[in-house]
Write an enzyme that holds these catalytic residues in place. Structure first.
Site, PDB file in Angstrom:
ATOM      1  N   GLY A 115       0.914  -1.272  -0.215  1.00 35.85           N
ATOM      2  CA  GLY A 115      -0.005  -0.078  -0.100  1.00 35.85           C
ATOM      3  C   GLY A 115       0.877   1.381  -0.123  1.00 35.85           C
TER       4      GLY A 115
ATOM      5  CD  GLN B 286       3.261   5.931   2.829  1.00 35.37           C
ATOM      6  OE1 GLN B 286       2.132   5.366   2.286  1.00 35.37           O
ATOM      7  NE2 GLN B 286       4.289   5.341   3.293  1.00 35.37           N
TER       8      GLN B 286
ATOM      9  CB  CYS C  45       4.998   2.594   7.436  1.00 34.21           C
ATOM     10  SG  CYS C  45       4.507   3.723   6.682  1.00 34.21           S
ATOM     11  CG  LEU C  46       6.714   1.231   1.849  1.00 34.51           C
ATOM     12  CD1 LEU C  46       6.642   1.386   0.160  1.00 34.51           C
ATOM     13  CD2 LEU C  46       8.126   0.093   1.590  1.00 34.51           C
TER      14      LEU C  46
ATOM     15  CD  GLU D  57      -1.152   2.584   2.777  1.00 38.80           C
ATOM     16  OE1 GLU D  57      -0.526   3.748   2.724  1.00 38.80           O
ATOM     17  OE2 GLU D  57      -0.319   1.546   3.049  1.00 38.80           O
TER      18      GLU D  57
END
Ligand code: ZN
Length: 166
Positions: free
Chosen positions: A46, A51, A91-92, A134
């Site tokens: 996601g 981001q 989480c990125l 998200e």
């Protein structure tokens, strides 16, 4: 292919409430494709627009990681229906932090797809968790905010890279 740079916490865009998309155009579709490309380039399931540095209400998700099954959500409204579930989340935008977070197990979501069509669904399982994660990004929330304070990892504010390019 439009792979964009990722914003890493404590980048301020991750803490802003995202603004609704007002107009559906070719640019909207292009942005959704860039989000999908950037998600795959970073092995994510996601990715939300903040981001990649844009405070607009758009995210993509694809827990199956099968190409062509990506979901694009624009201006989404999400409501919990019932139940609780907890899985290990990452989480990125928060590299190397993995924690179990409580969320609703069943949710309802409505919004628009990349073409501006109305979409609504009821979701459970992994997809429900990913959509909540998200959707939180669009509210300026990160998954670590849902941890009890004593488990919240300290996100360094100095001498930290706040952008990373795939
Ligand atoms: Zn995230």
């Amino acid at each position: 292919m439009g792979i964009r740079c990722l914003c890493i916490a404590p980048h301020p865009v991750l803490r802003k409430k995202a603004l609704p998309v007002k107009e559906f155009s070719e640019a909207t579709r292009k942005l959704s494709k860039d989000l999908i490309d950037t998600m795959y380039a970073n092995d994510g399931i996601g990715l939300a627009a903040p981001q990649i540095g844009l405070d607009v209400q758009m995210f993509v998700a694809n827990p199956s990681q099968k190409r062509g099954q990506e979901l694009v959500w624009i201006n989404p409204v999400l409501e919990p229906i019932k139940g609780r579930a907890r899985i290990v989340e990452g989480c990125l935008s928060l590299p190397d932090i993995w924690e179990r977070v409580w969320r609703s197990s069943h949710i309802r979501i409505r919004g628009f797809d990349a073409s501006g069509r109305n979409v609504a669904m009821e979701v459970e399982g992994l997809l429900a968790i990913v959509l909540q994660h998200e959707w939180d990004h669009l509210q300026g929330r990160l998954f670590i905010d849902r941890l009890p304070w004593f488990r919240r990892p300290w996100v360094r504010t100095r001498r930290q890279m706040t952008h990373a390019c795939a």
